[in-house]
Design a protein around this motif. Structure first.
Motif, PDB file in Angstrom:
ATOM      1  N   ILE A  41       0.846  -1.197   0.000  1.00  0.00           N
ATOM      2  CA  ILE A  41       0.000   0.000   0.000  1.00  0.00           C
ATOM      3  C   ILE A  41       0.880   1.246   0.000  1.00  0.00           C
ATOM      4  N   LEU A  42       0.566   2.169  -0.891  1.00  0.00           N
ATOM      5  CA  LEU A  42       1.335   3.392  -1.080  1.00  0.00           C
ATOM      6  C   LEU A  42       0.515   4.592  -0.626  1.00  0.00           C
ATOM      7  N   HIS A  43       1.056   5.390   0.298  1.00  0.00           N
ATOM      8  CA  HIS A  43       0.407   6.650   0.640  1.00  0.00           C
ATOM      9  C   HIS A  43       0.657   7.668  -0.466  1.00  0.00           C
ATOM     10  N   GLY A  44       1.879   7.696  -0.970  1.00  0.00           N
ATOM     11  CA  GLY A  44       2.190   8.516  -2.132  1.00  0.00           C
ATOM     12  C   GLY A  44       2.768   9.865  -1.807  1.00  0.00           C
ATOM     13  N   GLY A  45       2.604  10.773  -2.746  1.00  0.00           N
ATOM     14  CA  GLY A  45       3.178  12.104  -2.629  1.00  0.00           C
ATOM     15  C   GLY A  45       2.231  13.092  -1.978  1.00  0.00           C
ATOM     16  N   LYS A  46       2.814  14.121  -1.435  1.00  0.00           N
ATOM     17  CA  LYS A  46       2.049  15.205  -0.810  1.00  0.00           C
ATOM     18  C   LYS A  46       1.451  16.116  -1.886  1.00  0.00           C
ATOM     19  N   PRO A  47       0.393  16.849  -1.547  1.00  0.00           N
ATOM     20  CA  PRO A  47      -0.266  17.713  -2.542  1.00  0.00           C
ATOM     21  C   PRO A  47       0.646  18.776  -3.143  1.00  0.00           C
ATOM     22  N   GLN A  76      -2.304   2.400  -4.739  1.00  0.00           N
ATOM     23  CA  GLN A  76      -2.377   3.775  -4.254  1.00  0.00           C
ATOM     24  C   GLN A  76      -3.556   3.902  -3.303  1.00  0.00           C
ATOM     25  N   GLU A  77      -3.298   4.321  -2.069  1.00  0.00           N
ATOM     26  CA  GLU A  77      -4.362   4.512  -1.084  1.00  0.00           C
ATOM     27  C   GLU A  77      -4.815   5.971  -1.085  1.00  0.00           C
ATOM     28  N   ASN A  78      -6.065   6.181  -0.767  1.00  0.00           N
ATOM     29  CA  ASN A  78      -6.684   7.512  -0.748  1.00  0.00           C
ATOM     30  C   ASN A  78      -6.469   8.209   0.598  1.00  0.00           C
ATOM     31  N   ALA A 101      -4.107   1.718 -13.141  1.00  0.00           N
ATOM     32  CA  ALA A 101      -4.264   2.427 -11.864  1.00  0.00           C
ATOM     33  C   ALA A 101      -4.944   1.475 -10.897  1.00  0.00           C
ATOM     34  N   LYS A 102      -4.251   1.139  -9.812  1.00  0.00           N
ATOM     35  CA  LYS A 102      -4.763   0.182  -8.827  1.00  0.00           C
ATOM     36  C   LYS A 102      -4.850   0.885  -7.472  1.00  0.00           C
ATOM     37  N   PHE A 103      -6.044   0.802  -6.858  1.00  0.00           N
ATOM     38  CA  PHE A 103      -6.298   1.561  -5.639  1.00  0.00           C
ATOM     39  C   PHE A 103      -6.638   0.668  -4.451  1.00  0.00           C
ATOM     40  N   CYS A 104      -6.258   1.148  -3.279  1.00  0.00           N
ATOM     41  CA  CYS A 104      -6.750   0.664  -1.997  1.00  0.00           C
ATOM     42  C   CYS A 104      -7.595   1.804  -1.443  1.00  0.00           C
ATOM     43  N   ILE A 105      -8.850   1.534  -1.162  1.00  0.00           N
ATOM     44  CA  ILE A 105      -9.738   2.574  -0.654  1.00  0.00           C
ATOM     45  C   ILE A 105      -9.971   2.345   0.832  1.00  0.00           C
ATOM     46  N   ASP A 106      -9.760   3.405   1.591  1.00  0.00           N
ATOM     47  CA  ASP A 106      -9.884   3.390   3.041  1.00  0.00           C
ATOM     48  C   ASP A 106     -11.090   4.244   3.426  1.00  0.00           C
ATOM     49  N   ILE A 107     -12.039   3.631   4.109  1.00  0.00           N
ATOM     50  CA  ILE A 107     -13.270   4.340   4.488  1.00  0.00           C
ATOM     51  C   ILE A 107     -12.967   5.560   5.354  1.00  0.00           C
ATOM     52  N   LYS A 108     -12.134   5.394   6.390  1.00  0.00           N
ATOM     53  CA  LYS A 108     -11.874   6.534   7.288  1.00  0.00           C
ATOM     54  C   LYS A 108     -11.166   7.670   6.568  1.00  0.00           C
ATOM     55  N   GLN A 109     -10.303   7.317   5.591  1.00  0.00           N
ATOM     56  CA  GLN A 109      -9.608   8.357   4.837  1.00  0.00           C
ATOM     57  C   GLN A 109     -10.587   9.115   3.940  1.00  0.00           C
ATOM     58  N   GLU A 123     -17.459   5.239  -8.422  1.00  0.00           N
ATOM     59  CA  GLU A 123     -16.699   5.796  -9.543  1.00  0.00           C
ATOM     60  C   GLU A 123     -15.465   4.980  -9.918  1.00  0.00           C
ATOM     61  N   PHE A 124     -14.836   4.340  -8.939  1.00  0.00           N
ATOM     62  CA  PHE A 124     -13.544   3.696  -9.190  1.00  0.00           C
ATOM     63  C   PHE A 124     -13.566   2.183  -9.010  1.00  0.00           C
ATOM     64  N   SER A 125     -14.730   1.574  -9.010  1.00  0.00           N
ATOM     65  CA  SER A 125     -14.821   0.143  -8.681  1.00  0.00           C
ATOM     66  C   SER A 125     -13.943  -0.726  -9.578  1.00  0.00           C
ATOM     67  N   ASP A 126     -13.755  -0.365 -10.823  1.00  0.00           N
ATOM     68  CA  ASP A 126     -12.924  -1.171 -11.713  1.00  0.00           C
ATOM     69  C   ASP A 126     -11.446  -1.139 -11.340  1.00  0.00           C
ATOM     70  N   ASN A 127     -11.034  -0.132 -10.588  1.00  0.00           N
ATOM     71  CA  ASN A 127      -9.623   0.022 -10.232  1.00  0.00           C
ATOM     72  C   ASN A 127      -9.324  -0.336  -8.777  1.00  0.00           C
ATOM     73  N   ILE A 128     -10.346  -0.641  -7.990  1.00  0.00           N
ATOM     74  CA  ILE A 128     -10.146  -0.912  -6.557  1.00  0.00           C
ATOM     75  C   ILE A 128      -9.824  -2.388  -6.363  1.00  0.00           C
ATOM     76  N   MET A 129      -8.695  -2.627  -5.721  1.00  0.00           N
ATOM     77  CA  MET A 129      -8.224  -3.989  -5.500  1.00  0.00           C
ATOM     78  C   MET A 129      -8.312  -4.410  -4.030  1.00  0.00           C
ATOM     79  N   HIS A 130      -8.521  -3.439  -3.129  1.00  0.00           N
ATOM     80  CA  HIS A 130      -8.413  -3.729  -1.702  1.00  0.00           C
ATOM     81  C   HIS A 130      -9.122  -2.612  -0.923  1.00  0.00           C
ATOM     82  N   TYR A 131      -9.668  -2.976   0.229  1.00  0.00           N
ATOM     83  CA  TYR A 131     -10.347  -1.993   1.090  1.00  0.00           C
ATOM     84  C   TYR A 131      -9.809  -2.058   2.509  1.00  0.00           C
ATOM     85  N   HIS A 132      -9.665  -0.884   3.118  1.00  0.00           N
ATOM     86  CA  HIS A 132      -9.437  -0.750   4.552  1.00  0.00           C
ATOM     87  C   HIS A 132     -10.748  -0.258   5.138  1.00  0.00           C
TER      88      HIS A 132
END
Length: 191
Positions: A41-47, A76-78, A101-109, A123-132
């Motif tokens: 899981i990648l948090h990624g870059g800052k804005p 990539q996590e949100n 583009a592969k995403f991990c979606i976190d509810i609290k985030q 919107e992103f269901s085709d790219n979501i591979m994992h959920y927190h």
């Protein structure tokens, strides 16, 4: 892995650090594969990152190229306060990379970023591979599932309708429970 240093190591203009990070991620993926993990899981870059969206995506794909040698995909996590905490950036990433583009979606985030988690799932269901997953209320944005107001029946039905068959991991912080047994109880109540 190195979530606190990802902006500095991966998404800055300092290329030597980036190539060191590529080597590190390849090693992380070896270890992840040995442990049976499919994702890093990648948090990624800052804005305020100096890289454009296409440059960011190029680096993401380079990371994935290194980790996929070991059968591990970078997601990539949100995360709030990171670029991917913004729906517009996730859209840009998806538009640039399409199915890569592969995403991990976190509810609290999602809640912390100020948007409805169902909006991002739709919107992103085709790219979501994992959920927190976690729960929330007016008092707290990070609670064990079924201790707040999040509609888990709707959530799991939405995942089912979208064809999702991956994992959902309970991810909460230590102030969301007093004993480990509470986590197991939350899990059992979800299943």
């Amino acid at each position: 892995t190195m979530s606190l240093a990802e902006s500095f190591m991966i998404f800055s203009e300092y290329e030597r650090r980036f190539y060191e990070a590529l080597d590190n991620f390849e090693r992380y993926s070896e270890i992840a594969a040995e442990l049976g993990a499919e994702y890093i899981i990648l948090h990624g870059g800052k804005p305020n990152g100096l890289l454009s969206d296409p440059e960011y995506c190029e680096r993401y794909m380079m990371l994935n190229g290194r980790t996929q040698k070991n059968g591990v995909t970078v997601l990539q996590e949100n995360v709030v306060n990171y670029r991917a905490g913004e729906i517009e950036f996730l859209r840009s990433m998806r538009d640039i990379l399409q199915e890569d583009a592969k995403f991990c979606i976190d509810i609290k985030q999602s809640i912390r970023s100020g948007y409805d988690p169902f909006r991002i799932i739709d919107e992103f269901s085709d790219n979501i591979m994992h959920y927190h997953i976690s729960d929330h209320s007016l008092a707290s944005d990070c609670m064990l599932p079924l201790n707040g107001k999040f509609d888990f029946n709707r959530f799991f039905e939405t995942l089912k309708q979208s064809g999702y068959n991956g994992a959902c991991i309970i991810e909460v912080y230590k102030n969301a429970y007093h004993e480990f047994g509470e986590i197991f109880k939350s899990y059992r109540n979800l299943t």
